[in-house]
Every structure is written in C-alpha cells, then in structure tokens.
Design an enzyme around this catalytic site. Structure first.
Site, PDB file in Angstrom:
ATOM      1  CG  HIS A  77      28.741  36.457  32.963  1.00  0.00           C
ATOM      2  ND1 HIS A  77      29.148  36.184  31.537  1.00  0.00           N
ATOM      3  CD2 HIS A  77      27.536  36.032  32.975  1.00  0.00           C
ATOM      4  CE1 HIS A  77      28.199  35.480  31.043  1.00  0.00           C
ATOM      5  NE2 HIS A  77      27.210  35.461  32.080  1.00  0.00           N
ATOM      6  CG  ASP A  79      32.603  34.877  30.290  1.00  0.00           C
ATOM      7  OD1 ASP A  79      31.847  35.479  31.326  1.00  0.00           O
ATOM      8  OD2 ASP A  79      32.784  33.755  30.203  1.00  0.00           O
ATOM      9  CG  ASP A 138      24.648  34.198  29.019  1.00  0.00           C
ATOM     10  OD1 ASP A 138      24.833  34.664  29.994  1.00  0.00           O
ATOM     11  OD2 ASP A 138      24.797  33.127  28.508  1.00  0.00           O
ATOM     12  CD  GLU A 172      28.169  32.301  33.912  1.00  0.00           C
ATOM     13  OE1 GLU A 172      27.249  31.874  34.707  1.00  0.00           O
ATOM     14  OE2 GLU A 172      28.284  32.623  32.774  1.00  0.00           O
ATOM     15  CD  GLU A 173      28.568  32.179  29.214  1.00  0.00           C
ATOM     16  OE1 GLU A 173      28.371  30.943  29.357  1.00  0.00           O
ATOM     17  OE2 GLU A 173      27.568  32.953  28.974  1.00  0.00           O
ATOM     18  CG  ASP A 195      24.077  35.280  33.906  1.00  0.00           C
ATOM     19  OD1 ASP A 195      23.929  35.477  32.629  1.00  0.00           O
ATOM     20  OD2 ASP A 195      25.083  34.349  34.317  1.00  0.00           O
ATOM     21  CG  HIS A 377      25.593  29.729  25.383  1.00  0.00           C
ATOM     22  ND1 HIS A 377      26.011  28.760  26.102  1.00  0.00           N
ATOM     23  CD2 HIS A 377      25.653  31.059  26.024  1.00  0.00           C
ATOM     24  CE1 HIS A 377      26.029  29.325  27.264  1.00  0.00           C
ATOM     25  NE2 HIS A 377      25.814  30.505  27.217  1.00  0.00           N
TER      26      HIS A 377
END
Length: 405
Positions: A77, A79, A138, A172-173, A195, A377
C-alpha cells in the site's frame, strides 16, 4: 535506478490517508503518487499497467517460459498513517550505524535505550527522518522492494518464471485498502503483502476484529430538581466501561491476548457514545467478547429501563490463518525463500490486520512478509538498506521457487 534511490524518491510524496473522508482514496494527494508510480511501472517495462479511478494499480511481469505455472502476486500500500505527518519528509542515511544515539534534529534523538531494536542493525546503513515526520517505510519500502525485484527478474531472463502480478493500493492505514481491491482482475492463485516490519517477519495470523458503538440515552433535568428524574448518560457511560474486564486492554496484553479498546467517548447528560474496537486471535473468544458487550448492555437496560443502552457491532476482518491453513504451501515457499536468502524466519501473530487478511477471505491466500521498516507511524521510524535488499532477494526467491516446485 537502485533500490535505495527508488525508495527515497517515493518518500517525497505526501500520501497520508484520513478516516475523516468518504472518498476513495480518502485523500486526493494519494492519487498524485499513484500516477507517478503507474508511469514508473510503464517506464520499467511492466505490462498491462492499469490504474483505476480509485487509485488501485495493477501490472504484470509476463512469464518467460511456455510451462504452465501458477500466477502469483505481490501487494503493498502507498498511503501513510494519519498518526503522524507525511509532508515534507527529509530522509537521511546513517552509514554503518555504530550503535549509539542518532540525533534526528535538535532535541529529538533516537536512542537504543528507548528503541533497543536499533542494536539489531549495528553496522548497517539506516534511513531515518529529521524527527518531524514519519518516514513512510510503511509501506513505500514494500513498494520499492517489489518494483526492484520485478526489474531484477526482467533483466535476468535466465531465471525461469511464470506470470507475476503486482498491485499497489491506497487507504490500508485506515482499514480500507482491500475493500475495492479487484481480486478477479488481479488473477493470482496466491499472493504476498510486503508490509511487515523487521528482517524475517512472516505473518499469517492476525486478529479477528470488530468495531462497536455503544449508545446511551439519558434524561436531562435541571440539577436543582433532578432527584428521581435525571439519568446522566455521562455517568452511565463510565459505568458501562467499568463493567468490562479491566486488564483486557491494549496496555496490558501481548502476543495472542485479546482486548477491548475504548477509542473515545462523546458524552453529555442527555446522551453518550462510546467507540470501541474488539480484538482476539481465537474466533471463539472473539465471539464471546462481542457477546459480552451485548450482555452488559442488557444488564444496564434491566437496571435503567429498556432501550437505555444499545450496541451496534460490526465485524471488520477475521484471522487469515483460517484460510492460510488450507494452503500451507504458500507459507512453505516463503520459508524456503527466506532460508535461501540467509534470513531466519520470525513467525509471529499480527496484533492488528493487513490487507492480506481481507484478501485471504476473498479467495486470495496472502501472508505478510517483512519490508524492513521499524517504529512505524512516528518520527523515530527507520529502515535498514541491507534489510530492504534482503526483502528483494526473498521476493525473487519466491518467484524462482514457484517456477521450480
């Protein structure tokens, strides 16, 4: 283009998703990167490159043999998390990390005292942030690794392989990445999401997940005349929360232990809303957790009157192990691919979910493999250049093994 430069290029795009949107993708800026990525895939010689209006990208590395081989796929992903800014990322490479503190910027330090996982990468080249944004490994590291692996296979025609599909998706997040993924168009017998986290992570178990909204109706009356009349919804909200098991929360659990997590509360005297997520790896315990929330509501309704407390429960995703167990060879191939790359597999349950969990229940068995990022994150996120290369090696090995078995 080499792997690291490819990843650094990707970090320059702000692709942060948001839950406060009804569009797909959730933010228009994700499409800017998606178009760049689509054009890059064309330039690198992949075929059937397509991006739909919702930003889902699909492409093909054609088979180079007439043998009838399975079509497999790799997914990441693009995003980044809403938890931390993804704008104006300033990555920096710390060459031959010495095991000490890494000063990201004035007053912001990544120290192995707080982040001991740094010590697993002494001597490696680490890509870090400037301490004001996340890095975006990520999952842009996963994208870079997949693209690099396809380029390697394209340039080494002596490696026999079947058709390989790749796909990259938004959102995805925020748990929406697989919702609009076209499994039929992807056309694979199985796949892998790239991922995961640090070197060797191999995940094919995840939480069963549900969301719950607990709604409470109160009665507002002037406090001076409230006796026998008022029913304070804010107080009832606290009472409901107190009835849940006090130790079964994220802060007190690990491994296979499930939990109830109170995301937030909106309360006043007249009404209250509590938002929860419910998680457990075991399906039977998961169902009992959901039932407990309904039982507690009924208990309070018996005390305060019918309809005072209502619970809206919605399943979000399920443990992919239920599906992967039917296709154990998919995991076996990943194990062997890591062994051939001199990577020790680290099998562990995901205390969360991936797009692969939802895709596995839609007929695409899809374990999750490491991409190399650590401390996702947040501003202390980093990724090892050497681990990223190992991820490329594993992807290439999976393609080889699929052709040879």
């Amino acid at each position: 283009m080499d792997l690291i430069q490819r990843f650094l290029n990707y970090t320059q795009f702000d692709t942060q998703s948001t839950e406060d949107s009804q569009t797909v993708p959730s933010t228009a800026k994700q499409l800017i990167f998606a178009k760049y990525l689509r054009d890059e895939l064309v330039k690198e010689g992949l075929q059937d490159v397509e991006m739909d209006e919702q930003g889902y990208i699909y492409a093909t590395l054609p088979a180079n043999t007439s043998k009838k081989l399975p079509t497999i796929g790799f997914i990441s992903h693009y995003d980044t998390s809403p938890d931390c800014s993804g704008a104006d990322i300033k990555p920096r490479i710390v060459s031959s990390y010495d095991g000490g503190d890494i000063v990201l910027s004035e007053g912001i330090v990544s120290s192995p005292k707080k982040f001991p996982e740094l010590l697993q990468h002494v001597g490696e080249d680490l890509i870090v942030t400037d301490g004001h944004t996340l890095l975006g490994a990520d999952d842009k590291a996963g994208i870079a690794e997949i693209v690099q692996a396809m380029c390697y296979l394209r340039g080494h025609q002596e490696i026999e392989h079947g058709t390989v599909r790749v796909a990259f998706n938004p959102d995805e997040e925020i748990g929406m990445g697989a919702h609009h993924f076209n499994v039929e168009k992807f056309g694979c017998e199985w796949g892998y999401t790239i991922d995961g986290g640090d070197l060797g992570e191999l995940e094919y178990e995840n939480f069963n997940a549900a969301g719950a909204k607990v709604l409470i109706k109160g009665v507002s009356v002037h406090t001076g005349y409230a006796k026998g009349k008022m029913m304070n919804a804010s107080r009832l909200a606290c009472e409901y929360q107190s009835l849940l098991p006090a130790q079964e929360i994220p802060e007190e659990t690990e491994g296979y232990e499930g939990f109830f997590h109170l995301l937030g509360m909106e309360t006043c005297c007249e009404r209250a809303k509590l938002s929860y997520i419910i998680r457990d790896h075991d399906r039977e315990r998961f169902e009992k957790r959901k039932q407990l929330m309904l039982t507690l509501a009924e208990k309070m309704n018996q005390k305060y009157g019918a309809g005072t407390v209502t619970v809206d429960l919605r399943d979000q995703y399920f443990n992919m192990k239920e599906q992967i167990d039917k296709h154990q060879y998919v995991v076996d191939i990943a194990f062997e691919a890591m062994r051939q790359a001199n990577v020790a597999p680290k099998v562990q349950p995901i205390r969360g979910g991936t797009d692969g969990a939802q895709l596995s229940f839609r007929g695409l068995p899809c374990p999750n493999l490491f991409a190399g990022g650590v401390n996702f994150h947040g501003p202390h996120e980093f990724v090892s250049c050497q681990v990223m290369q190992k991820a490329v090696d594993v992807i290439v090995n999976i393609v080889k093994l699929t052709a040879n078995k």
